[in-house]
Structures are given as structure tokens and as C-alpha cells.
Design a protein around this motif. Structure first.
Motif, PDB file in Angstrom:
ATOM      1  N   GLN A   1      -7.618  63.378 -60.864  1.00 38.23           N
ATOM      2  CA  GLN A   1      -6.475  63.952 -60.165  1.00 38.23           C
ATOM      3  C   GLN A   1      -5.503  62.839 -59.802  1.00 38.23           C
ATOM      4  N   VAL A   2      -4.253  63.022 -60.177  1.00 33.92           N
ATOM      5  CA  VAL A   2      -3.231  62.013 -59.907  1.00 33.92           C
ATOM      6  C   VAL A   2      -2.743  62.149 -58.470  1.00 33.92           C
ATOM      7  N   GLN A   3      -2.697  61.018 -57.767  1.00 33.98           N
ATOM      8  CA  GLN A   3      -2.159  61.007 -56.408  1.00 33.98           C
ATOM      9  C   GLN A   3      -1.197  59.843 -56.240  1.00 33.98           C
ATOM     10  N   LEU A   4      -0.129  60.105 -55.506  1.00 35.15           N
ATOM     11  CA  LEU A   4       0.889  59.105 -55.185  1.00 35.15           C
ATOM     12  C   LEU A   4       1.050  59.124 -53.672  1.00 35.15           C
ATOM     13  N   VAL A   5       0.763  58.009 -53.007  1.00 39.10           N
ATOM     14  CA  VAL A   5       0.789  57.979 -51.541  1.00 39.10           C
ATOM     15  C   VAL A   5       1.725  56.863 -51.083  1.00 39.10           C
ATOM     16  N   GLU A   6       2.859  57.265 -50.545  1.00 38.02           N
ATOM     17  CA  GLU A   6       3.874  56.323 -50.075  1.00 38.02           C
ATOM     18  C   GLU A   6       3.713  56.072 -48.577  1.00 38.02           C
ATOM     19  N   SER A   7       4.099  54.884 -48.153  1.00 40.68           N
ATOM     20  CA  SER A   7       4.075  54.539 -46.734  1.00 40.68           C
ATOM     21  C   SER A   7       5.082  53.429 -46.470  1.00 40.68           C
ATOM     22  N   GLY A   8       5.342  53.195 -45.184  1.00 38.38           N
ATOM     23  CA  GLY A   8       6.178  52.064 -44.807  1.00 38.38           C
ATOM     24  C   GLY A   8       7.579  52.401 -44.340  1.00 38.38           C
ATOM     25  N   GLY A   9       7.951  53.656 -44.415  1.00 37.97           N
ATOM     26  CA  GLY A   9       9.279  54.045 -43.967  1.00 37.97           C
ATOM     27  C   GLY A   9       9.399  53.978 -42.452  1.00 37.97           C
ATOM     28  N   GLY A  10      10.606  54.237 -41.976  1.00 38.05           N
ATOM     29  CA  GLY A  10      10.834  54.224 -40.544  1.00 38.05           C
ATOM     30  C   GLY A  10      12.303  54.220 -40.209  1.00 38.05           C
ATOM     31  N   LEU A  11      12.577  53.989 -38.941  1.00 36.67           N
ATOM     32  CA  LEU A  11      13.951  53.921 -38.442  1.00 36.67           C
ATOM     33  C   LEU A  11      14.316  52.457 -38.241  1.00 36.67           C
ATOM     34  N   VAL A  12      15.442  52.052 -38.797  1.00 32.97           N
ATOM     35  CA  VAL A  12      15.869  50.660 -38.707  1.00 32.97           C
ATOM     36  C   VAL A  12      17.384  50.614 -38.542  1.00 32.97           C
ATOM     37  N   GLN A  13      17.859  49.580 -37.882  1.00 33.38           N
ATOM     38  CA  GLN A  13      19.305  49.415 -37.737  1.00 33.38           C
ATOM     39  C   GLN A  13      19.910  48.858 -39.020  1.00 33.38           C
ATOM     40  N   ALA A  14      21.170  49.126 -39.222  1.00 29.87           N
ATOM     41  CA  ALA A  14      21.879  48.566 -40.370  1.00 29.87           C
ATOM     42  C   ALA A  14      21.717  47.050 -40.384  1.00 29.87           C
TER      43      ALA A  14
END
Length: 120
Positions: free
Chosen positions: A1-14
């Protein structure tokens, strides 16, 4: 079974930075070109960075010089280092093969993505 698990996003200032990670399972990772895609509100999903099995990378013009894609074949992982972030980089980011992995003839397979929000 193929799985793609992303992480690391968030809120950041310009002007800030984030590093996204993606772990892939169920495919022979090292032979696939991998990409980072994003979908901004009200827009189509677009491919912003890709890296070949041999390590060659390409970027959409809007992120050139700011984003760096890399991969670790031993960890079945692909990364996106994002620097000098701009509000227009706000989107849900997804990793996938290039072209996107197909669940079947009619459907692509996507992970849940990771939200990146850049405030001005």
C-alpha cells in the motif's frame, strides 16, 4: 500500500523559513522522481520543486533561489527547505511522485498534505 506522509508545515512570518519532510512507503522510492506540490486557496495544485532519482532538481520560477528540494533514499524521504517565505507561498504542500502516483486508472493518490501559512 502506497503512503505519502508530509510534515513540517506551520505558521511563519514573511522572510522566515520552514523545512518540510515527507516519508514515502509502498513504492521503490529510489527510482522515482519526487516532487513537492502545493495548492493555494482558490487555485489549482501546482508542482513547485522536483528531484530526480539521480539528484537533479528543478523549480518553478516563483520559488527559484528560495526553496531547495533534497532526498534521502535510505530513509525513503524527500525534503523541502523553504527560505525567504512570502505570503503568496501560503498553501497546503504535498509530496508525490512526478507525475503523481495513480491509485488506479482514474484516480491519483495523495497524502493529507501539510499547511504552510505565511503572514505579512
Amino acid at each position: 500500500q502506497v503512503q505519502l506522509v508530509e510534515s513540517g508545515g506551520g505558521l511563519v512570518q514573511a522572510g522566515g523559513s520552514l523545512r518540510l519532510s515527507c516519508v514515502v512507503s509502498g513504492i521503490f522510492f529510489r527510482t522515482n522522481t519526487m516532487g513537492w506540490y502545493r495548492r493555494a486557496p482558490g487555485k489549482q495544485r501546482e508542482l513547485v520543486a522536483q528531484i530526480s532519482s539521480g539528484g537533479s532538481s528543478n523549480y518553478v520560477d516563483s520559488v527559484k533561489g528560495r526553496f531547495t528540494v533534497s532526498r534521502d533514499n535510505g530513509k525513503n524521504s524527500v525534503y523541502l527547505q523553504m527560505n525567504s517565505l512570502k505570503p503568496e507561498d501560503t498553501a497546503v504542500y504535498y509530496c508525490n511522485t512526478v507525475p503523481p502516483w495513480r491509485r488506479d486508472a482514474s484516480n491519483e493518490l495523495w497524502g493529507q498534505g501539510t499547511q504552510v501559512t505565511v503572514s505579512s
